[in-house]
Write a protein that holds these residues in place. Structure first.
Motif, PDB file in Angstrom:
ATOM      1  N   ILE A 132       0.848  -0.882   0.073  1.00 31.67           N
ATOM      2  CA  ILE A 132      -0.086   0.053  -0.378  1.00 31.67           C
ATOM      3  C   ILE A 132       1.064   1.297   0.112  1.00 31.67           C
ATOM      4  N   ALA A 133       1.753   1.660   0.736  1.00 35.40           N
ATOM      5  CA  ALA A 133       2.815   2.399   0.560  1.00 35.40           C
ATOM      6  C   ALA A 133       3.678   2.966  -0.441  1.00 35.40           C
ATOM      7  N   ALA A 134       3.798   1.904  -1.524  1.00 38.44           N
ATOM      8  CA  ALA A 134       4.201   1.229  -2.542  1.00 38.44           C
ATOM      9  C   ALA A 134       3.662   2.371  -3.652  1.00 38.44           C
ATOM     10  N   LEU A 135       1.887   2.126  -3.692  1.00 38.06           N
ATOM     11  CA  LEU A 135       1.241   2.249  -4.334  1.00 38.06           C
ATOM     12  C   LEU A 135       0.678   3.649  -4.356  1.00 38.06           C
ATOM     13  N   ALA A 136       0.633   4.075  -2.852  1.00 36.96           N
ATOM     14  CA  ALA A 136       0.399   6.163  -2.486  1.00 36.96           C
ATOM     15  C   ALA A 136       1.833   6.466  -3.200  1.00 36.96           C
ATOM     16  N   ALA A 137       3.189   5.740  -3.167  1.00 37.58           N
ATOM     17  CA  ALA A 137       4.141   6.838  -3.609  1.00 37.58           C
ATOM     18  C   ALA A 137       4.135   6.864  -4.632  1.00 37.58           C
ATOM     19  N   SER A 138       3.905   5.899  -5.234  1.00 38.56           N
ATOM     20  CA  SER A 138       3.627   6.020  -7.462  1.00 38.56           C
ATOM     21  C   SER A 138       2.193   7.121  -7.478  1.00 38.56           C
ATOM     22  N   TYR A 139       1.465   6.972  -6.584  1.00 38.38           N
ATOM     23  CA  TYR A 139       0.393   7.798  -7.208  1.00 38.38           C
ATOM     24  C   TYR A 139       0.416   9.591  -6.520  1.00 38.38           C
ATOM     25  N   MET A 140       1.288   9.784  -5.691  1.00 36.52           N
ATOM     26  CA  MET A 140       1.876  10.353  -5.778  1.00 36.52           C
ATOM     27  C   MET A 140       2.579  11.734  -5.955  1.00 36.52           C
ATOM     28  N   GLN A 141       3.253  10.493  -6.415  1.00 40.31           N
ATOM     29  CA  GLN A 141       4.145  11.085  -7.391  1.00 40.31           C
ATOM     30  C   GLN A 141       3.959  12.134  -8.676  1.00 40.31           C
ATOM     31  N   VAL A 142       2.894  11.201  -9.507  1.00 42.46           N
ATOM     32  CA  VAL A 142       2.235  12.230  -9.841  1.00 42.46           C
ATOM     33  C   VAL A 142       1.441  13.635  -9.489  1.00 42.46           C
ATOM     34  N   LEU A 143       0.336  13.408  -8.167  1.00 39.33           N
ATOM     35  CA  LEU A 143      -0.429  13.842  -8.010  1.00 39.33           C
ATOM     36  C   LEU A 143       0.319  15.564  -7.785  1.00 39.33           C
ATOM     37  N   LEU A 144       1.710  15.337  -6.580  1.00 39.10           N
ATOM     38  CA  LEU A 144       1.926  16.365  -6.270  1.00 39.10           C
ATOM     39  C   LEU A 144       1.803  18.176  -7.345  1.00 39.10           C
ATOM     40  N   TRP A 145       1.709  17.344  -9.192  1.00 39.86           N
ATOM     41  CA  TRP A 145       2.598  18.368 -10.081  1.00 39.86           C
ATOM     42  C   TRP A 145       0.492  19.150  -9.398  1.00 39.86           C
ATOM     43  N   SER A 146      -0.224  18.999  -9.370  1.00 33.35           N
ATOM     44  CA  SER A 146      -1.573  19.163  -9.039  1.00 33.35           C
ATOM     45  C   SER A 146      -1.610  20.272  -7.995  1.00 33.35           C
ATOM     46  N   THR A 147      -0.719  20.133  -7.037  1.00 33.87           N
ATOM     47  CA  THR A 147      -0.965  21.346  -5.726  1.00 33.87           C
ATOM     48  C   THR A 147      -0.720  22.720  -6.860  1.00 33.87           C
ATOM     49  N   ALA A 148       0.268  23.135  -7.304  1.00 30.70           N
ATOM     50  CA  ALA A 148       0.646  24.566  -8.160  1.00 30.70           C
ATOM     51  C   ALA A 148      -0.996  24.927  -8.753  1.00 30.70           C
ATOM     52  N   PRO A 149      -1.068  24.163  -9.726  1.00 28.88           N
ATOM     53  CA  PRO A 149      -2.920  24.660 -10.043  1.00 28.88           C
ATOM     54  C   PRO A 149      -4.088  24.698  -9.469  1.00 28.88           C
ATOM     55  N   MET A 150      -3.987  23.936  -8.147  1.00 29.62           N
ATOM     56  CA  MET A 150      -4.996  23.869  -7.096  1.00 29.62           C
ATOM     57  C   MET A 150      -5.012  25.287  -6.708  1.00 29.62           C
ATOM     58  N   VAL A 151      -3.997  25.375  -6.109  1.00 29.00           N
ATOM     59  CA  VAL A 151      -3.909  27.022  -4.921  1.00 29.00           C
ATOM     60  C   VAL A 151      -3.680  27.909  -6.256  1.00 29.00           C
ATOM     61  N   LEU A 152      -3.301  28.310  -7.026  1.00 27.80           N
ATOM     62  CA  LEU A 152      -3.728  29.354  -7.992  1.00 27.80           C
ATOM     63  C   LEU A 152      -5.048  29.500  -8.344  1.00 27.80           C
ATOM     64  N   ALA A 153      -5.753  28.255  -8.327  1.00 33.40           N
ATOM     65  CA  ALA A 153      -7.018  28.722  -8.610  1.00 33.40           C
ATOM     66  C   ALA A 153      -7.915  28.927  -7.626  1.00 33.40           C
ATOM     67  N   GLY A 154      -6.933  28.697  -6.854  1.00 29.79           N
ATOM     68  CA  GLY A 154      -8.085  29.078  -5.120  1.00 29.79           C
ATOM     69  C   GLY A 154      -8.083  31.096  -5.591  1.00 29.79           C
ATOM     70  N   VAL A 155      -6.760  31.112  -5.141  1.00 30.48           N
ATOM     71  CA  VAL A 155      -6.567  32.687  -5.493  1.00 30.48           C
ATOM     72  C   VAL A 155      -7.875  33.272  -6.862  1.00 30.48           C
TER      73      VAL A 155
END
Length: 463
Positions: A132-155
């Motif tokens: 489960i830890a390995a799956l979560a890490a592989s998922y997060m490797q891509v997911l973290l790139w959504s941080t900036a567009p989500m925060v910018l969209a919030g503004v």
């Protein structure tokens, strides 16, 4: 001494309509955002239990980081509202505030991505199963790139809402649901010519959706004359450090408040897991329903920040009071309705997730129903604390509410939840009584502070 009416102070009926015009679309957008997350779960669940568990762990960390960063940069809303209230349309001050909020979004997004990248050590530290830890890490490797567009969209969402276009947030979030569903369908299972990526495909779908939403906000601002006239991207390279520090000063306590509240509910899940698997499952169902209900007063609280901020900028104490009290009554009134639904029709609410008539679910339904009865008792408190905090933010009062949140949620709240949940036979019910106590204490203290705003000098704007 009673505050003197400003020549342009609206009456109660006018203020109610004005608040509803902002709160309605924002609350609906919040509910649609919850639906977006639900669609992710529906697609990922088809991959298997391990993938679902891994995504839940990754989203728990990612969501906490993004939500707190959006709260931090969201401090631009009361700043803009005060400027418009003081000297509307205030083109230059609003443009400078937005510029610095966008700068701050880019900076903190880098920090947020770095924190998301630590999910591997966090999984090992908390003793998660290796697969489960390995799956979560592989998922997060891509997911973290959504941080900036989500925060910018919030503004940008704060910008369109403060400038009187909250319906844009509703429509854009609704369109984002369609983009998210289509991208999940394509990239998880390899449809429409896309590669079958499995769980990482769901993260790709989130990234595509966040970029699409950001692009839609940018297009809406460019095409709407009222929004475009501020030219928020003009002179983007010019720093305005005093305004930057204003956003940071007001926003940091808001972000910490979000961490305090979200953190205690996350900790409650770990407590419930120690009580038992059945109780944890029932807790998850009941909490999801309570979270859906919370989206409405949360939207009303966002509207309260804007409406109170307008009058704060105009130095109109009577208008501030009417805007705040209107929002508090509106938000708490809705929560009375949800409380009645939880008491009178708990099985109908639970049927959204499970079949209450199935004998195999009898114990789960009984436990979840018991939790919903306690949730009904704190609905009013939850609504009041959310809206009162929003009203105080309109006065740029965030530091003391932060300490109120930390104290309320973690001392009487978590303290009682841990004591009753693990130290008595009450088990899961004890955990929920602790949560209810924390919310009630927060509501009482925030409401008292709002009521004493004149005495405390919170309504005086220095600049």
């Amino acid at each position: 001494m009673r505050p003197v009416a400003h020549p342009e102070t609206p009456g109660w009926k006018v203020e109610t309509r004005a608040t509803f015009r902002i709160a309605g679309p924002l609350a609906l957008a919040n509910l649609l955002q919850m639906l977006t997350y639900a669609i992710d779960v529906m697609f990922i669940a088809r991959l298997g239990a391990d993938e679902l568990a891994a995504s839940a762990l990754a989203v728990a960390l990612f969501g906490l980081i993004v939500w707190s960063l959006q709260a931090l940069t969201g401090a631009v809303a009361p700043i803009m509202a005060a400027e418009i209230g003081a000297r509307g349309p205030a083109l230059r001050p609003v443009r400078r505030a937005m510029r610095m909020a966008l700068w701050l979004s880019l900076i903190v997004s880098i920090v947020g991505m770095a924190l998301c990248a630590l999910i591997g050590p966090l999984m090992r530290l908390t003793g998660q199963e290796p697969q489960i830890a390995a799956l979560a890490a592989s998922y997060m490797q891509v997911l973290l790139w959504s941080t900036a567009p989500m925060v910018l969209a919030g503004v940008l969402r704060n910008y369109v809402s403060t400038l009187g276009r909250p319906l844009f947030a509703t429509f854009i979030t609704a369109l984002g649901i369609g983009v998210n569903a289509l991208a999940n369908y394509a990239f998880i299972f390899g449809n429409l010519g896309a590669p079958a990526l499995g769980l990482p495909g769901a993260a790709v779908a989130t990234l595509i959706t966040s970029l699409a939403i950001l692009a839609m906000y940018a297009a809406a601002i460019r095409l709407d004359p009222r929004l475009h006239r501020y030219r928020i991207m003009g002179f983007f390279w010019r720093a305005d450090w005093p305004r930057f520090m204003d956003i940071l000063r007001i926003g940091t306590p808001i972000a910490i408040t979000v961490l305090a509240e979200a953190g205690v509910f996350g900790a409650a899940a770990f407590l419930m897991g120690r009580v038992g698997g059945l109780e944890l499952a029932a807790h998850t169902l009941a909490l999801n329903l309570a979270a859906f209900a919370f989206q409405v007063p949360f939207g009303v609280g966002q509207a309260a920040t804007i409406r109170v901020g307008y009058f704060f900028g105009a130095r109109d104490p009577l208008g501030m009071g009417r805007a705040g009290w209107t929002s508090i009554v509106m938000g708490s009134g809705f929560m009375v309705v949800t409380a009645l639904a939880m008491v009178l029709a708990p099985e109908a609410l639970l049927s959204v997730y499970i079949d209450p008539a199935d004998p195999a679910n009898a114990q789960l339904v009984a436990a979840a129903t018991g939790f919903l009865l306690i949730a009904a008792a704190f609905q009013l408190s939850d609504g009041i604390q959310a809206v009162a905090a929003g009203a105080l933010r309109g006065l740029t009062d965030t530091r003391v509410p932060m300490w109120i949140a930390i104290f309320s949620y973690w001392l009487p709240g978590f303290g009682l939840a841990a004591g009753l949940g693990l130290g008595t036979a009450m088990g899961g019910r004890g955990v929920w009584i602790g949560l209810a106590t924390g919310l009630t204490v927060a509501a009482a203290l925030l409401l008292q502070r709002w009521n004493a705003r004149e005495t405390l000098g919170l309504t005086r704007r220095e600049i």
